[in-house]
Write a protein that holds these residues in place. Structure first.
Motif, PDB file in Angstrom:
ATOM      1  N   TYR A  65       0.810  -1.214   0.000  1.00  0.00           N
ATOM      2  CA  TYR A  65       0.000   0.000   0.000  1.00  0.00           C
ATOM      3  C   TYR A  65       0.850   1.274   0.000  1.00  0.00           C
ATOM      4  CZ  TYR A  65      -3.990  -2.977   1.313  1.00  0.00           C
ATOM      5  OH  TYR A  65      -4.968  -3.917   1.339  1.00  0.00           O
ATOM      6  N   LEU A  66       2.111   1.189   0.407  1.00  0.00           N
ATOM      7  CA  LEU A  66       2.958   2.378   0.499  1.00  0.00           C
ATOM      8  C   LEU A  66       3.366   2.858  -0.891  1.00  0.00           C
ATOM      9  CD1 LEU A  66       5.338   1.587   3.495  1.00  0.00           C
ATOM     10  CD2 LEU A  66       3.527   3.297   3.413  1.00  0.00           C
ATOM     11  N   PRO A  67       3.091   4.111  -1.217  1.00  0.00           N
ATOM     12  CA  PRO A  67       3.415   4.604  -2.572  1.00  0.00           C
ATOM     13  C   PRO A  67       4.896   4.515  -2.920  1.00  0.00           C
ATOM     14  CG  PRO A  67       1.914   6.107  -1.440  1.00  0.00           C
ATOM     15  CD  PRO A  67       2.371   5.110  -0.419  1.00  0.00           C
ATOM     16  N   ASP A  68       5.787   4.673  -1.949  1.00  0.00           N
ATOM     17  CA  ASP A  68       7.226   4.733  -2.250  1.00  0.00           C
ATOM     18  C   ASP A  68       7.824   3.369  -2.593  1.00  0.00           C
ATOM     19  OD1 ASP A  68       7.163   7.438  -1.807  1.00  0.00           O
ATOM     20  OD2 ASP A  68       7.759   7.267   0.302  1.00  0.00           O
TER      21      ASP A  68
ATOM     22  N   SER B 257       5.655   0.356  -3.253  1.00  0.00           N
ATOM     23  CA  SER B 257       4.696  -0.565  -3.865  1.00  0.00           C
ATOM     24  C   SER B 257       4.911  -0.680  -5.370  1.00  0.00           C
ATOM     25  CB  SER B 257       3.268  -0.096  -3.584  1.00  0.00           C
ATOM     26  OG  SER B 257       2.341  -0.895  -4.292  1.00  0.00           O
ATOM     27  N   PRO B 258       4.964  -1.892  -5.912  1.00  0.00           N
ATOM     28  CA  PRO B 258       5.055  -2.046  -7.373  1.00  0.00           C
ATOM     29  C   PRO B 258       3.777  -1.604  -8.078  1.00  0.00           C
ATOM     30  CG  PRO B 258       4.770  -4.173  -6.304  1.00  0.00           C
ATOM     31  CD  PRO B 258       5.007  -3.185  -5.211  1.00  0.00           C
ATOM     32  N   PHE B 259       2.644  -1.655  -7.368  1.00  0.00           N
ATOM     33  CA  PHE B 259       1.387  -1.221  -7.979  1.00  0.00           C
ATOM     34  C   PHE B 259       1.422   0.266  -8.306  1.00  0.00           C
ATOM     35  CE2 PHE B 259      -0.338  -4.779  -5.163  1.00  0.00           C
ATOM     36  CZ  PHE B 259      -0.217  -5.723  -6.188  1.00  0.00           C
ATOM     37  N   TYR B 260       1.944   1.061  -7.365  1.00  0.00           N
ATOM     38  CA  TYR B 260       2.029   2.498  -7.597  1.00  0.00           C
ATOM     39  C   TYR B 260       3.018   2.817  -8.724  1.00  0.00           C
ATOM     40  CZ  TYR B 260      -0.780   3.609  -3.515  1.00  0.00           C
ATOM     41  OH  TYR B 260      -1.818   3.732  -2.635  1.00  0.00           O
ATOM     42  N   PHE B 261       4.062   2.010  -8.834  1.00  0.00           N
ATOM     43  CA  PHE B 261       5.038   2.205  -9.918  1.00  0.00           C
ATOM     44  C   PHE B 261       4.375   1.989 -11.273  1.00  0.00           C
ATOM     45  CE2 PHE B 261       8.110   0.353 -12.887  1.00  0.00           C
ATOM     46  CZ  PHE B 261       9.049   1.370 -12.935  1.00  0.00           C
ATOM     47  N   VAL B 262       3.565   0.928 -11.363  1.00  0.00           N
ATOM     48  CA  VAL B 262       2.869   0.633 -12.618  1.00  0.00           C
ATOM     49  C   VAL B 262       1.851   1.722 -12.936  1.00  0.00           C
ATOM     50  CG1 VAL B 262       1.330  -0.995 -13.771  1.00  0.00           C
ATOM     51  CG2 VAL B 262       3.226  -1.850 -12.387  1.00  0.00           C
ATOM     52  N   LEU B 263       1.099   2.164 -11.912  1.00  0.00           N
ATOM     53  CA  LEU B 263       0.114   3.221 -12.135  1.00  0.00           C
ATOM     54  C   LEU B 263       0.785   4.520 -12.585  1.00  0.00           C
ATOM     55  CD1 LEU B 263      -2.260   2.666  -9.068  1.00  0.00           C
ATOM     56  CD2 LEU B 263      -2.728   2.114 -11.463  1.00  0.00           C
ATOM     57  N   ASP B 264       1.949   4.790 -12.013  1.00  0.00           N
ATOM     58  CA  ASP B 264       2.670   6.002 -12.388  1.00  0.00           C
ATOM     59  C   ASP B 264       3.136   5.935 -13.847  1.00  0.00           C
ATOM     60  OD1 ASP B 264       4.029   8.537 -11.843  1.00  0.00           O
ATOM     61  OD2 ASP B 264       5.874   7.360 -12.005  1.00  0.00           O
ATOM     62  N   LYS B 265       3.628   4.775 -14.273  1.00  0.00           N
ATOM     63  CA  LYS B 265       4.087   4.625 -15.646  1.00  0.00           C
ATOM     64  C   LYS B 265       2.935   4.715 -16.644  1.00  0.00           C
ATOM     65  CE  LYS B 265       8.444   4.155 -14.787  1.00  0.00           C
ATOM     66  NZ  LYS B 265       9.394   5.231 -15.213  1.00  0.00           N
ATOM     67  N   LEU B 266       1.746   4.265 -16.194  1.00  0.00           N
ATOM     68  CA  LEU B 266       0.580   4.304 -17.075  1.00  0.00           C
ATOM     69  C   LEU B 266      -0.124   5.659 -17.026  1.00  0.00           C
ATOM     70  CD1 LEU B 266      -0.967   0.771 -16.357  1.00  0.00           C
ATOM     71  CD2 LEU B 266       0.372   1.487 -18.357  1.00  0.00           C
ATOM     72  N   GLY B 267       0.344   6.547 -16.171  1.00  0.00           N
ATOM     73  CA  GLY B 267      -0.270   7.858 -16.054  1.00  0.00           C
ATOM     74  C   GLY B 267      -1.636   7.841 -15.401  1.00  0.00           C
ATOM     75  N   MET B 268      -1.888   6.854 -14.574  1.00  0.00           N
ATOM     76  CA  MET B 268      -3.187   6.719 -13.911  1.00  0.00           C
ATOM     77  C   MET B 268      -3.103   7.294 -12.504  1.00  0.00           C
ATOM     78  SD  MET B 268      -4.145   2.850 -15.169  1.00  0.00           S
ATOM     79  CE  MET B 268      -5.769   2.907 -14.411  1.00  0.00           C
TER      80      MET B 268
ATOM     81  N   GLN C 138      -3.098   7.693  -8.503  1.00  0.00           N
ATOM     82  CA  GLN C 138      -2.524   6.828  -7.476  1.00  0.00           C
ATOM     83  C   GLN C 138      -3.175   7.140  -6.121  1.00  0.00           C
ATOM     84  OE1 GLN C 138       1.819   7.074  -7.642  1.00  0.00           O
ATOM     85  NE2 GLN C 138       1.658   7.825  -9.736  1.00  0.00           N
ATOM     86  N   PRO C 139      -4.252   6.462  -5.799  1.00  0.00           N
ATOM     87  CA  PRO C 139      -4.942   6.744  -4.535  1.00  0.00           C
ATOM     88  C   PRO C 139      -4.116   6.301  -3.340  1.00  0.00           C
ATOM     89  CG  PRO C 139      -5.873   4.800  -5.568  1.00  0.00           C
ATOM     90  CD  PRO C 139      -4.889   5.371  -6.547  1.00  0.00           C
ATOM     91  N   ASN C 140      -4.213   7.056  -2.262  1.00  0.00           N
ATOM     92  CA  ASN C 140      -3.533   6.699  -1.014  1.00  0.00           C
ATOM     93  C   ASN C 140      -4.467   5.823  -0.190  1.00  0.00           C
ATOM     94  OD1 ASN C 140      -2.007   6.450   1.258  1.00  0.00           O
ATOM     95  ND2 ASN C 140      -1.859   8.641   1.696  1.00  0.00           N
ATOM     96  N   LEU C 141      -4.209   4.519  -0.177  1.00  0.00           N
ATOM     97  CA  LEU C 141      -5.090   3.571   0.506  1.00  0.00           C
ATOM     98  C   LEU C 141      -4.917   3.568   2.019  1.00  0.00           C
ATOM     99  CD1 LEU C 141      -4.807   0.530  -1.925  1.00  0.00           C
ATOM    100  CD2 LEU C 141      -6.634   2.225  -1.796  1.00  0.00           C
ATOM    101  N   LEU C 142      -3.930   4.290   2.507  1.00  0.00           N
ATOM    102  CA  LEU C 142      -3.689   4.320   3.958  1.00  0.00           C
ATOM    103  C   LEU C 142      -4.149   5.628   4.586  1.00  0.00           C
ATOM    104  CD1 LEU C 142      -0.156   2.668   4.140  1.00  0.00           C
ATOM    105  CD2 LEU C 142      -2.380   1.619   4.591  1.00  0.00           C
ATOM    106  N   ASP C 143      -5.041   6.318   3.923  1.00  0.00           N
ATOM    107  CA  ASP C 143      -5.500   7.601   4.449  1.00  0.00           C
ATOM    108  C   ASP C 143      -6.987   7.773   4.165  1.00  0.00           C
ATOM    109  OD1 ASP C 143      -5.465  10.092   5.629  1.00  0.00           O
ATOM    110  OD2 ASP C 143      -4.902  11.141   3.790  1.00  0.00           O
ATOM    111  N   GLY C 144      -7.731   8.228   5.177  1.00  0.00           N
ATOM    112  CA  GLY C 144      -9.144   8.539   5.010  1.00  0.00           C
ATOM    113  C   GLY C 144     -10.012   7.313   4.780  1.00  0.00           C
ATOM    114  N   GLY C 145     -11.039   7.494   3.936  1.00  0.00           N
ATOM    115  CA  GLY C 145     -11.989   6.429   3.651  1.00  0.00           C
ATOM    116  C   GLY C 145     -11.378   5.179   3.049  1.00  0.00           C
TER     117      GLY C 145
END
Length: 307
Positions: free
Chosen positions: A139-142, A144-155, A157-164
């Motif tokens: 879940y950590l953006p720094d 997580s491989p998921f955030y890396f892929v989302l960043d490369k795809l230009g999508m 990147q929700p922060n899953l460890l904050d708020g709702g």
């Protein structure tokens, strides 16, 4: 005493001899701790002066004061509300997936059924703390491989460890770990259904979907009740997931769940008396909810049998 009487007494006493070790263990590790916790919940520490010196701190009778304080504690009530929201996500999704996987594995066309069952069940074998830590880093953006892929795809990147989204993050850990166990329980019940029932339904022209909805699901209803019962208890006792994720985010407080509040009061603040009262309240609420659900399920079954 004659030999026959000795043999008679020995035969009658054999069951009690076999039960004795289990009874002793139950008394030492279950009944005695519960009794001690209830005793603590009815007491408190009275401090005289600065609390220094011999006799300055004395344990006195508190009656129901600890329970009144616990029921009016906003942190405990807020934790209960959060757990209700958490359970509203976890229980339906987890049991729905478990039922779906069990029905899919019970079909004749499924391939690699043993491997698939093991793959679905395997997350349950991983300790909860390890699973929460694993998902926490995902879940950590720094890192997580998921955030890396989302960043490369230009999508986004929700922060899953904050708020709702935090509820979804915690629920995902519970669903990932608990679906396999519930699937095995339901699948075992499906395997116990006689094959003649399916054959008769097929001769009547029933489709696989109709067989699943009108035969399989009603016949495994007791297993669904059992898994729902276990899920309620597990939800009310959630502790390891939010505790493990707490160092990774500021959104998880030290009292996020009722059990975390008990831990905080007992081992951080040193107030074991208030913690004992809170634990007793949680136990009573769990008992009432479980008993109410089982009674409602039994009542419904009796009504269906009467029809």
């Amino acid at each position: 005493m004659t030999t026959a009487r000795r043999k008679s007494y020995g035969v009658k006493g054999a069951p009690y001899a076999f039960l004795l070790p289990a009874t002793i263990l139950f008394a030492l590790f279950f009944a005695l701790p519960i009794g001690y916790a209830l005793w603590l919940s009815l007491h408190k520490v009275q401090v005289k002066g600065l609390g220094l010196g011999s006799g300055a701190r004395k344990e006195v009778w508190a009656g129901l004061d600890n329970y009144k304080d616990a029921l009016s504690d906003s942190e405990l009530l807020s934790g209960a509300v959060r757990v209700v929201g958490y359970g509203a996500i976890v229980i339906p999704v987890m049991l729905g997936l478990a039922l779906l996987f069990a029905l899919m594995l019970d079909t004749d066309k499924v391939r690699l059924a043993p491997f698939t069952r093991l793959a679905i069940f395997l997350p349950y074998a991983i300790p909860g703390v390890v699973a929460a830590l694993l998902w926490g880093f995902l879940y950590l953006p720094d890192v997580s491989p998921f955030y890396f892929v989302l960043d490369k795809l230009g999508m986004p990147q929700p922060n899953l460890l904050d708020g709702g989204p935090l509820y979804l993050a915690l629920s995902n850990i519970a669903v990932w770990g608990g679906t396999g166990f519930n699937m095995i329980v339901i699948y075992t019940s499906l395997q116990a259904i006689p094959a003649e029932v399916y054959e008769a339904a097929k001769l009547d022209g029933a489709t696989p979907l109709q067989i699943a909805l009108k035969i399989k699901i009603p016949m495994v209803a007791p297993s669904l009740v059992l898994t729902f019962f276990f899920s309620i208890i597990a939800t009310l006792q959630v502790f390891s997931e939010p505790t493990t994720l707490k160092p990774l985010t500021n959104s998880v407080s030290t009292t996020w769940s009722p059990l975390m509040k008990v831990y905080q009061d007992a081992f951080r603040k040193g107030d074991i008396y208030s913690a004992a009262a809170e634990a007793a309240i949680i136990a009573v609420v769990t008992l009432l909810l479980s008993f109410g659900f089982l009674r409602a399920a039994n009542s419904r079954n009796k009504q269906e049998e009467a029809r």
